[in-house]
Design a protein around this motif. Structure first.
Motif, PDB file in Angstrom:
ATOM      1  N   ALA A 183       0.748  -1.434  -0.132  1.00 28.60           N
ATOM      2  CA  ALA A 183       0.040  -0.276   0.173  1.00 28.60           C
ATOM      3  C   ALA A 183       0.636   1.112  -0.139  1.00 28.60           C
ATOM      4  O   ALA A 183       0.996   1.780  -0.997  1.00 28.60           O
ATOM      5  CB  ALA A 183      -1.083  -0.394   1.524  1.00 28.60           C
ATOM      6  N   GLU A 184       1.777   0.871   0.450  1.00 28.83           N
ATOM      7  CA  GLU A 184       3.374   2.184   1.149  1.00 28.83           C
ATOM      8  C   GLU A 184       3.561   2.870  -0.605  1.00 28.83           C
ATOM      9  O   GLU A 184       3.702   3.440  -0.738  1.00 28.83           O
ATOM     10  CB  GLU A 184       4.057   1.884   1.482  1.00 28.83           C
ATOM     11  N   ARG A 185       3.102   1.504  -1.427  1.00 27.84           N
ATOM     12  CA  ARG A 185       4.672   2.183  -2.870  1.00 27.84           C
ATOM     13  C   ARG A 185       3.780   1.857  -3.781  1.00 27.84           C
ATOM     14  O   ARG A 185       4.173   3.083  -4.463  1.00 27.84           O
ATOM     15  CB  ARG A 185       5.401  -0.062  -2.634  1.00 27.84           C
ATOM     16  N   ARG A 186       2.576   1.679  -3.931  1.00 31.18           N
ATOM     17  CA  ARG A 186       1.030   2.072  -4.520  1.00 31.18           C
ATOM     18  C   ARG A 186       1.083   3.966  -4.633  1.00 31.18           C
ATOM     19  O   ARG A 186       0.924   4.147  -5.029  1.00 31.18           O
ATOM     20  CB  ARG A 186       0.117   1.602  -4.345  1.00 31.18           C
ATOM     21  N   ALA A 187       1.063   4.203  -2.959  1.00 27.57           N
ATOM     22  CA  ALA A 187       0.838   5.371  -2.560  1.00 27.57           C
ATOM     23  C   ALA A 187       1.406   6.543  -3.578  1.00 27.57           C
ATOM     24  O   ALA A 187       1.441   7.333  -3.777  1.00 27.57           O
ATOM     25  CB  ALA A 187       0.545   5.693  -1.022  1.00 27.57           C
ATOM     26  N   ARG A 226       0.683   9.717  -3.658  1.00 25.17           N
ATOM     27  CA  ARG A 226       0.400  10.385  -2.480  1.00 25.17           C
ATOM     28  C   ARG A 226       0.621   9.625  -1.551  1.00 25.17           C
ATOM     29  O   ARG A 226       0.827   9.449  -0.266  1.00 25.17           O
ATOM     30  CB  ARG A 226      -0.971   9.723  -2.286  1.00 25.17           C
ATOM     31  N   GLY A 227       1.944   9.244  -1.879  1.00 25.02           N
ATOM     32  CA  GLY A 227       3.071   9.128  -0.570  1.00 25.02           C
ATOM     33  C   GLY A 227       3.804   9.911   0.282  1.00 25.02           C
ATOM     34  O   GLY A 227       2.853  10.755   0.341  1.00 25.02           O
ATOM     35  N   ASP A 228       4.749   9.973   0.970  1.00 26.09           N
ATOM     36  CA  ASP A 228       5.422  10.576   1.712  1.00 26.09           C
ATOM     37  C   ASP A 228       6.142  11.878   1.409  1.00 26.09           C
ATOM     38  O   ASP A 228       7.048  11.314   0.491  1.00 26.09           O
ATOM     39  CB  ASP A 228       5.961   9.421   2.991  1.00 26.09           C
ATOM     40  N   PRO A 229       5.737  12.606   1.861  1.00 26.66           N
ATOM     41  CA  PRO A 229       6.535  14.055   0.490  1.00 26.66           C
ATOM     42  C   PRO A 229       7.833  14.246   0.888  1.00 26.66           C
ATOM     43  O   PRO A 229       8.771  14.392   0.190  1.00 26.66           O
ATOM     44  CB  PRO A 229       5.697  15.223   0.807  1.00 26.66           C
ATOM     45  N   LEU A 230       8.089  13.340   1.920  1.00 28.89           N
ATOM     46  CA  LEU A 230       9.936  13.410   2.466  1.00 28.89           C
ATOM     47  C   LEU A 230      10.261  12.389   2.421  1.00 28.89           C
ATOM     48  O   LEU A 230      11.616  12.145   2.471  1.00 28.89           O
ATOM     49  CB  LEU A 230      10.142  13.843   3.798  1.00 28.89           C
ATOM     50  N   ARG A 261      12.321  10.540  -6.249  1.00 23.93           N
ATOM     51  CA  ARG A 261      11.069   9.543  -5.805  1.00 23.93           C
ATOM     52  C   ARG A 261      10.179  10.643  -4.871  1.00 23.93           C
ATOM     53  O   ARG A 261       9.260  11.304  -3.945  1.00 23.93           O
ATOM     54  CB  ARG A 261      11.625   9.128  -4.718  1.00 23.93           C
ATOM     55  N   ALA A 262      10.343  11.737  -5.405  1.00 23.25           N
ATOM     56  CA  ALA A 262       9.791  13.548  -4.826  1.00 23.25           C
ATOM     57  C   ALA A 262       9.280  13.929  -6.070  1.00 23.25           C
ATOM     58  O   ALA A 262       8.420  12.955  -6.846  1.00 23.25           O
ATOM     59  CB  ALA A 262      10.395  14.769  -5.472  1.00 23.25           C
ATOM     60  N   GLN A 263       7.501  14.088  -5.329  1.00 21.81           N
ATOM     61  CA  GLN A 263       6.393  14.124  -5.117  1.00 21.81           C
ATOM     62  C   GLN A 263       6.016  15.323  -6.193  1.00 21.81           C
ATOM     63  O   GLN A 263       6.657  16.803  -6.112  1.00 21.81           O
ATOM     64  CB  GLN A 263       5.764  13.947  -3.901  1.00 21.81           C
TER      65      GLN A 263
END
Length: 115
Positions: A36-40, A45-49, A111-113
């Motif tokens: 779920a974390e990888r998908r987000a 929608r994941g962690d911006p940091l 990986r930056a959002q």
């Protein structure tokens, strides 16, 4: 004569099978959480940091760093954009007031959002 109930290996096996089932359920839940974390992260929608690195001068966590030398030690450092202007004088190849400055490349957080 009263006989005590005998403990059988079934009771022991039963307990160990419950532990095995609990461990399996825990592993499965962890796997679902990681997916779920990888998908987000993929969907933005994941962690911006996530994936950020620390600037060696100001200790700020950023998505883009410049690799350069800027002092007598000639050690390669990773500096953010703000600190790069201080380290290089704002000039790509440095200038006479920054004799130890040497450019060594750019690092970007893949990986930056998106903003």
């Amino acid at each position: 004569m009263l006989s005590e109930p005998a403990t059988t290996s079934v009771d022991v096996d039963d307990t160990s099978s419950n532990i095995v089932v609990d461990e399996k359920a825990l592993r499965k839940a962890n796997k679902k959480l990681m997916k779920a974390e990888r998908r987000a992260q993929r969907e933005g929608r994941g962690d911006p940091l996530a994936g950020q690195k620390i600037c060696d001068m100001c200790n700020a966590s950023v998505n883009m760093l410049v690799r350069c030398t800027y002092d007598e030690s000639q050690q390669w450092k990773m500096v953010c954009g703000k600190c790069w202007k201080v380290a290089s004088g704002g000039v790509v190849d440095g200038d006479s007031t920054h004799p130890f400055y040497k450019y060594g490349g750019l690092w970007k957080n893949r990986r930056a959002q998106p903003n």
